[in-house]
Scaffold this motif. Structure first.
Motif: not given
Length: 178
Positions: A60-65, A94-113
């Motif tokens: 799931a791609i979500v925002d910071d909130a 068998r593995l079942e799982g969820e990954v949740v990532v913040s696009i806001d954090t990615a965009n904010r941290c990308a410049e510094e990286a």
């Protein structure tokens, strides 16, 4: 010719390993333009070498909130974060799982990286998927192993690591990011 055994709709024989099922579903819960196929590929590559024969993961791609709310609800951390991973089922094959990532954090941290928000987001997806298959990063040796695995997956995806990002240079300081 070896005997052929059917397992549901999967066929295998005694000389080759059973066929693997690797399902990754990506949901973009933001208004951002995201290459869902690329995100799916990142998760699939990160999960491909695991010992599981049957893997089902949602990303799931979500925002910071949204990630802040999940981080508070499940980890009792009152701040947004970059990535959360949840193992829903972990059986020997068998593995079942969820990954949740913040696009806001990615965009904010990308410049510094020193690279794009897309590459930072892919790193978060890879990091979360690796957590699902057992990688840890709390101890220094675990973190180094995680970084090495992340770099290998990103390389397989054609992502060039940022030379300006201390995460790839064995920085000694502790860091909560992937």
């Amino acid at each position: 010719m070896p005997d052929l055994h059917l397992n549901g709709d999967r066929a295998s024989n005694q000389t080759t390993p059973p066929l693997r099922v690797l399902s990754v579903v990506v949901t973009n819960e933001t208004d951002a333009d995201v290459n869902v196929d690329r995100v799916q590929a990142a998760a699939r590559v990160a999960l491909a070498d695991s010992s599981y024969r049957d893997v089902s993961v949602s990303v799931a791609i979500v925002d910071d909130a949204a990630i802040h709310q999940l981080n508070r609800q499940f980890l009792e951390h009152d701040y947004p974060t970059d990535v959360l991973s949840f193992v829903l089922e972990d059986q020997p094959h068998r593995l079942e799982g969820e990954v949740v990532v913040s696009i806001d954090t990615a965009n904010r941290c990308a410049e510094e990286a020193g690279w794009s928000g897309v590459d930072e987001l892919l790193l978060y997806v890879v990091h979360g998927a690796l957590h699902l298959v057992g990688y840890r990063d709390k101890a220094a040796d675990e973190a180094a192993e995680m970084r090495k695995a992340e770099a290998a997956v990103l390389a397989r995806l054609g992502v060039t690591l940022s030379a300006h990002d201390s995460r790839w240079h064995g920085a000694d300081e502790e860091d909560d990011s992937p």
